[in-house]
Scaffold this motif. Structure first.
Motif, PDB file in Angstrom:
ATOM      1  N   TYR A   3      -2.314  23.952  -1.222  1.00  0.00           N
ATOM      2  CA  TYR A   3      -1.716  23.211  -2.309  1.00  0.00           C
ATOM      3  C   TYR A   3      -2.480  23.490  -3.577  1.00  0.00           C
ATOM      4  N   GLU A   4      -1.724  23.554  -4.662  1.00  0.00           N
ATOM      5  CA  GLU A   4      -2.339  23.764  -5.971  1.00  0.00           C
ATOM      6  C   GLU A   4      -2.817  22.436  -6.536  1.00  0.00           C
ATOM      7  N   LYS A   5      -1.941  21.446  -6.543  1.00  0.00           N
ATOM      8  CA  LYS A   5      -2.262  20.119  -7.047  1.00  0.00           C
ATOM      9  C   LYS A   5      -2.244  19.183  -5.844  1.00  0.00           C
ATOM     10  N   PRO A   6      -3.403  18.891  -5.296  1.00  0.00           N
ATOM     11  CA  PRO A   6      -3.405  18.062  -4.086  1.00  0.00           C
ATOM     12  C   PRO A   6      -2.894  16.654  -4.364  1.00  0.00           C
ATOM     13  N   ILE A   7      -2.153  16.143  -3.409  1.00  0.00           N
ATOM     14  CA  ILE A   7      -1.687  14.763  -3.454  1.00  0.00           C
ATOM     15  C   ILE A   7      -2.521  14.008  -2.433  1.00  0.00           C
ATOM     16  N   LEU A   8      -3.372  13.117  -2.941  1.00  0.00           N
ATOM     17  CA  LEU A   8      -4.326  12.414  -2.096  1.00  0.00           C
ATOM     18  C   LEU A   8      -3.921  10.967  -1.895  1.00  0.00           C
ATOM     19  N   GLY A   9      -4.199  10.472  -0.702  1.00  0.00           N
ATOM     20  CA  GLY A   9      -4.078   9.051  -0.423  1.00  0.00           C
ATOM     21  C   GLY A   9      -5.471   8.510  -0.175  1.00  0.00           C
ATOM     22  N   CYS A  10      -5.713   7.294  -0.592  1.00  0.00           N
ATOM     23  CA  CYS A  10      -7.031   6.704  -0.385  1.00  0.00           C
ATOM     24  C   CYS A  10      -6.880   5.233  -0.016  1.00  0.00           C
ATOM     25  N   ASP A  11      -7.432   4.884   1.122  1.00  0.00           N
ATOM     26  CA  ASP A  11      -7.504   3.495   1.549  1.00  0.00           C
ATOM     27  C   ASP A  11      -8.491   2.763   0.652  1.00  0.00           C
ATOM     28  N   THR A  78      -3.035   0.667   0.899  1.00  0.00           N
ATOM     29  CA  THR A  78      -3.832  -0.392   1.490  1.00  0.00           C
ATOM     30  C   THR A  78      -2.986  -1.348   2.320  1.00  0.00           C
ATOM     31  N   ALA A  79      -3.616  -1.929   3.313  1.00  0.00           N
ATOM     32  CA  ALA A  79      -2.965  -2.963   4.120  1.00  0.00           C
ATOM     33  C   ALA A  79      -3.039  -4.325   3.431  1.00  0.00           C
ATOM     34  N   ARG A  80      -3.710  -4.400   2.296  1.00  0.00           N
ATOM     35  CA  ARG A  80      -3.796  -5.676   1.581  1.00  0.00           C
ATOM     36  C   ARG A  80      -2.387  -6.201   1.301  1.00  0.00           C
ATOM     37  N   PRO A  81      -2.234  -7.522   1.347  1.00  0.00           N
ATOM     38  CA  PRO A  81      -0.912  -8.100   1.084  1.00  0.00           C
ATOM     39  C   PRO A  81      -0.520  -7.970  -0.388  1.00  0.00           C
ATOM     40  N   GLU A  82       0.770  -8.033  -0.630  1.00  0.00           N
ATOM     41  CA  GLU A  82       1.304  -7.896  -1.987  1.00  0.00           C
ATOM     42  C   GLU A  82       0.698  -8.918  -2.950  1.00  0.00           C
ATOM     43  N   TRP A  83       0.371 -10.115  -2.481  1.00  0.00           N
ATOM     44  CA  TRP A  83      -0.198 -11.120  -3.382  1.00  0.00           C
ATOM     45  C   TRP A  83      -1.541 -10.676  -3.969  1.00  0.00           C
ATOM     46  N   ALA A  84      -2.193  -9.678  -3.365  1.00  0.00           N
ATOM     47  CA  ALA A  84      -3.491  -9.203  -3.845  1.00  0.00           C
ATOM     48  C   ALA A  84      -3.373  -8.041  -4.835  1.00  0.00           C
ATOM     49  N   ARG A  85      -2.166  -7.713  -5.266  1.00  0.00           N
ATOM     50  CA  ARG A  85      -1.970  -6.564  -6.164  1.00  0.00           C
ATOM     51  C   ARG A  85      -2.749  -6.724  -7.477  1.00  0.00           C
ATOM     52  N   GLY A  96     -14.043   1.510 -12.589  1.00  0.00           N
ATOM     53  CA  GLY A  96     -13.904   2.868 -13.098  1.00  0.00           C
ATOM     54  C   GLY A  96     -13.156   3.838 -12.210  1.00  0.00           C
ATOM     55  N   PHE A  97     -12.315   3.337 -11.317  1.00  0.00           N
ATOM     56  CA  PHE A  97     -11.512   4.241 -10.491  1.00  0.00           C
ATOM     57  C   PHE A  97     -10.365   4.793 -11.325  1.00  0.00           C
ATOM     58  N   PRO A  98      -9.936   6.014 -11.039  1.00  0.00           N
ATOM     59  CA  PRO A  98      -8.835   6.585 -11.809  1.00  0.00           C
ATOM     60  C   PRO A  98      -7.523   5.873 -11.496  1.00  0.00           C
ATOM     61  N   GLY A  99      -6.612   5.932 -12.440  1.00  0.00           N
ATOM     62  CA  GLY A  99      -5.293   5.356 -12.223  1.00  0.00           C
ATOM     63  C   GLY A  99      -4.557   6.093 -11.125  1.00  0.00           C
ATOM     64  N   GLY A 100      -3.689   5.404 -10.488  1.00  0.00           N
ATOM     65  CA  GLY A 100      -2.864   5.973  -9.433  1.00  0.00           C
ATOM     66  C   GLY A 100      -1.931   4.908  -8.919  1.00  0.00           C
ATOM     67  N   GLU A 101      -0.915   5.321  -8.236  1.00  0.00           N
ATOM     68  CA  GLU A 101       0.030   4.356  -7.681  1.00  0.00           C
ATOM     69  C   GLU A 101      -0.647   3.568  -6.563  1.00  0.00           C
ATOM     70  N   ILE A 102      -0.354   2.270  -6.503  1.00  0.00           N
ATOM     71  CA  ILE A 102      -0.927   1.405  -5.472  1.00  0.00           C
ATOM     72  C   ILE A 102       0.187   0.967  -4.542  1.00  0.00           C
ATOM     73  N   HIS A 103       0.009   1.236  -3.261  1.00  0.00           N
ATOM     74  CA  HIS A 103       0.986   0.875  -2.234  1.00  0.00           C
ATOM     75  C   HIS A 103       0.364  -0.212  -1.375  1.00  0.00           C
ATOM     76  N   MET A 104       0.973  -1.386  -1.384  1.00  0.00           N
ATOM     77  CA  MET A 104       0.438  -2.555  -0.692  1.00  0.00           C
ATOM     78  C   MET A 104       1.258  -2.851   0.562  1.00  0.00           C
ATOM     79  N   LYS A 109       1.729   5.523   7.290  1.00  0.00           N
ATOM     80  CA  LYS A 109       2.431   6.761   7.646  1.00  0.00           C
ATOM     81  C   LYS A 109       3.732   6.908   6.856  1.00  0.00           C
ATOM     82  N   ASP A 110       4.405   5.799   6.552  1.00  0.00           N
ATOM     83  CA  ASP A 110       5.631   5.873   5.756  1.00  0.00           C
ATOM     84  C   ASP A 110       5.343   6.308   4.326  1.00  0.00           C
ATOM     85  N   VAL A 111       4.270   5.798   3.742  1.00  0.00           N
ATOM     86  CA  VAL A 111       3.893   6.176   2.378  1.00  0.00           C
ATOM     87  C   VAL A 111       3.499   7.649   2.347  1.00  0.00           C
TER      88      VAL A 111
END
Length: 168
Positions: A3-11, A78-85, A96-104, A109-111
């Motif tokens: 991949y040229e532009k890696p798409i990373l997921g991070c817990d 993250t497995a964190r509940p939506e109320w913790a967004r 200081g973490f970089p911006g990115g989409e957050i999936h709660m 595996k679906d994400v």
């Protein structure tokens, strides 16, 4: 996988955020050989300060910023509940973490499938097993995930592990 532009997921919990230290202080528990810990239903809803008080693991914000500056796209999953967004969003910014989409609170595996995530950084043994056939997995070393390949003990190892996994 190339991949040229890696798409990373991070817990988040116990991957970039040290939740266990605060959790142990509140509960008095010390044994994390078995994971997840047996917590009462609704524990995090009544102890949401755990998410805010967690310290980032040394090097995590810098390494993730470096990867994004090199062209990576990042999704926090993250497995964190939506109320913790809101807590989660503010915590990431505060440290200081970089911006990115957050999936709660979605199956990881679906994400991973939906966003074509090529590499996931995770600590939870069950999640590692569920996603290992979908993408490369780097494992933040914890006492409960011994034996998984691509484990790292400090965030400075992540860039080398990513380069080592490129092209596989």
């Amino acid at each position: 996988m190339q991949y040229e532009k890696p798409i990373l997921g991070c817990d988040l919990c116990n991957t970039i955020a040290d939740i266990n230290t605060r959790l142990f202080a509140i509960t008095g528990m010390r044994d994390i050989a078995n994971y997840p810990l047996p917590l009462p239903h609704g524990f995090f809803a009544t102890n949401s300060d755990i998410f805010w008080a967690a310290k980032p693991f040394r090097g995590a914000p810098e390494i993730l910023r470096h990867l994004v500056n090199q062209g990576a796209e990042i999704h926090y999953i993250t497995a964190r509940p939506e109320w913790a967004r809101e807590i989660t969003t503010k915590w990431l910014s505060r440290h200081g973490f970089p911006g990115g989409e957050i999936h709660m609170a979605q199956p990881k595996k679906d994400v991973i499938k939906r966003y074509n995530i090529e590499l996931m950084i995770e600590d939870h043994p069950g999640e590692i097993l569920a996603i290992k056939d979908l993408c490369h997995v780097l494992v933040r070393a914890q006492p409960y995930n011994v034996g998984h390949p691509n484990r790292f003990t400090h965030w400075g190892q992540v860039v080398n592990l990513i380069h080592r996994n490129r092209g596989k």
